[in-house]
Design a protein around this motif. Structure first.
Motif, mmCIF file in Angstrom:
data_model
loop_
_atom_site.group_PDB
_atom_site.id
_atom_site.type_symbol
_atom_site.label_atom_id
_atom_site.label_comp_id
_atom_site.label_asym_id
_atom_site.label_seq_id
_atom_site.Cartn_x
_atom_site.Cartn_y
_atom_site.Cartn_z
ATOM 1 N N TYR A 55 -46.744 -9.641 35.538
ATOM 2 C CA TYR A 55 -47.429 -8.334 35.598
ATOM 3 C C TYR A 55 -47.442 -7.816 37.031
ATOM 4 N N GLN A 94 -51.499 -8.927 31.855
ATOM 5 C CA GLN A 94 -52.711 -9.496 32.458
ATOM 6 C C GLN A 94 -53.681 -9.939 31.358
ATOM 7 N N SER A 95 -53.903 -9.084 30.362
ATOM 8 C CA SER A 95 -54.758 -9.477 29.231
ATOM 9 C C SER A 95 -54.244 -10.758 28.585
ATOM 10 N N ALA A 120 -58.914 -15.345 37.568
ATOM 11 C CA ALA A 120 -59.462 -14.003 37.817
ATOM 12 C C ALA A 120 -59.690 -13.805 39.316
ATOM 13 N N TYR B 55 -61.057 0.525 34.299
ATOM 14 C CA TYR B 55 -59.650 0.296 34.651
ATOM 15 C C TYR B 55 -58.743 1.103 33.731
ATOM 16 N N ASP B 91 -55.893 -2.741 38.257
ATOM 17 C CA ASP B 91 -55.558 -4.160 38.134
ATOM 18 C C ASP B 91 -56.732 -5.044 38.561
ATOM 19 N N ALA B 92 -57.356 -4.681 39.687
ATOM 20 C CA ALA B 92 -58.462 -5.490 40.208
ATOM 21 C C ALA B 92 -59.688 -5.394 39.303
ATOM 22 N N GLN B 94 -59.615 -5.075 36.113
ATOM 23 C CA GLN B 94 -59.379 -5.945 34.958
ATOM 24 C C GLN B 94 -59.675 -7.403 35.329
ATOM 25 N N SER B 95 -59.179 -7.848 36.484
ATOM 26 C CA SER B 95 -59.500 -9.210 36.939
ATOM 27 C C SER B 95 -61.010 -9.402 37.024
ATOM 28 N N PHE B 98 -62.981 -10.208 33.869
ATOM 29 C CA PHE B 98 -62.924 -11.604 33.425
ATOM 30 C C PHE B 98 -63.698 -12.516 34.376
ATOM 31 N N GLU B 99 -63.728 -12.141 35.645
ATOM 32 C CA GLU B 99 -64.521 -12.910 36.605
ATOM 33 C C GLU B 99 -66.007 -12.845 36.209
ATOM 34 N N ALA B 120 -59.973 -10.200 25.991
ATOM 35 C CA ALA B 120 -58.529 -10.210 26.254
ATOM 36 C C ALA B 120 -57.786 -9.628 25.048
ATOM 37 N N SER B 123 -58.343 -5.780 24.613
ATOM 38 C CA SER B 123 -57.791 -4.902 25.649
ATOM 39 C C SER B 123 -56.275 -4.960 25.739
#
Lengths: 268, 268
Positions: A55, A94-95, A120, B55, B91-92, B94-95, B98-99, B120, B123
């Motif tokens: 990605y 990414q997902s 993450a 995002y 992108d960040a 989305q990370s 999950f964080e 996950a 999305s």
């Protein structure tokens, strides 16, 4: 509905994850193998980091980012399809990385959530994305970076996602992560130095991507800062450091040691 | 290094998550509250879905996607900063979603990994991203969609990320997810019908985004397919359906019932 979106996203996801060295996935598999973690388990972490990496390449290649038309010897996604597909494919990969880590076969719940937390963090605004933003900012600032700055930038941009699979092996093996973390830190930096050397000395046909872009853009690299010989010497030192970090594992770590040597000897 | 990337990404992440209705986050908090899950726990799921949603808007607004310059009454990220920043910020975010779910305060390890798996899936390429690809494909196909097609498209594009926070409440409450899933399915569809009505009848100043884009593009919407009155009647039916699904929770669900009514009465 299938006829409205006839598999474009899944086709392009498969395309984006085909080819490449699979360095990060291999690192997850081999680190886990030190602790006898079965392949059927570690392959989830390996797949996750490859999807995450893929990605990042798809988005990085976009016209508004590095604007690359060639990757792994093939046209990039926005060239083969279009920009919207490239944005969506990156997002979906990414997902999917996190979906893979959440799979029951990836570990027990604690291991899986530890993998998620680490990936993450490594990929987000304190890791890979930060490094990419620093890279863009450095270019915009129009001045050469110092060796410390470029080392920090690369630790974020590429180092974090090389460190994660090594650490994933320790998580899956319920082992001390420190030796693998040291190993990964050294090979991550060696990898980037080797990339800079490849950018100067490499062959486009073998590398499968455009080269000499950094020099053309006047960007500071390890080669521009240390010279070609200095960069090679530094990379060789890092490989020794990486091999030394693996001492606790003795002969079990021979593949990881070979990987460290490959990282600076590769031609792509 | 801070001077090279002086907080651009974190500034823009904050900007992207400011404003908005916070519908999805509210839904996570209120669903969890049905089962007496403390706010300090459910706020992680709420924050995660808001980051995920933010995002998707940042990427959706990109020139290569919907090309919108106004969002939540403010210039979109690629207008205020640039396209590269918009890609990286999405992108960040989305990370970071999950964080947040991986945070130890978000639940026990099993709950957290179940939340990760669900988000996950909702999305990715079988959920939100699929819906966006279907939307783009529908436009490219140049023919009007049927009511079944548009219902499926919207279930993916917006429904999945409205269903997830409701289901998150059940995961955190260790409760049967079925009633909340039914509720979320109904309000998700009602939400999209209301959006189509708003696109025709709404006020740009209140909505904080460009309107009448769908009609101008000749896109099939619930309004173009059912007529304005038909669409309103269908939305009202769905709200009744949503309220009925909450029967098991009695008076504890009054806020969620009010939310269902707000969804079709809102002006933004």
């Amino acid at each position: 509905m299938a006829r409205l979106a006839p598999g474009t996203i899944s086709d392009a996801m498969r395309y984006a994850t085909t080819g490449g060295k699979r360095l990060r996935g291999f690192l997850a598999l081999e680190s886990a193998r030190l602790f006898d973690v079965p392949f059927a388990q570690s392959v989830h972490a390996a797949g996750a980091v490859e999807c995450l990496h893929a990605y990042s390449l798809v988005h990085d290649d976009l016209p508004c980012m590095d604007d690359d038309d060639l990757r792994r010897g093939q046209p990039t996604i926005h060239v083969k399809w279009d920009e919207a597909t490239a944005v969506l494919v990156g997002d979906a990969l990414q997902s999917f990385a996190f979906e893979l880590l959440a799979d029951p076969d990836a570990g027990d719940a604690t291991q899986r959530i530890d993998l998620v937390a680490g990936l993450a963090r490594a990929s987000g605004a304190d890791g890979m994305v930060l490094g990419q933003a620093q890279d863009i900012a450095a270019e915009a600032a129009g001045r050469a970076l110092s060796i410390d700055e470029i080392t920090e930038l690369q630790a974020n941009k590429t180092g974090a996602l090389i460190a994660w699979p090594a650490e994933a092996g320790a998580i899956l093996g319920r082992a001390d992560p420190v030796p693998l973390r040291r190993y990964a830190h050294a090979i991550g930096l060696a990898f980037q130095i080797a990339d800079d050397i490849l950018d100067i000395e490499g062959d486009v046909a073998k590398a499968g991507k455009r080269l000499q872009k950094d020099a053309a853009a006047g960007k500071a690299t390890f080669v521009s800062l240390l010279g070609l010989d200095g960069a090679k010497a530094r990379a060789a030192d890092l490989v020794e450091e990486a091999e030394a970090a693996l001492t606790p594992y003795g002969d079990r770590a021979r593949t990881l040691k070979a990987l460290a040597r490959y990282i600076i000897a590769r031609d792509r």
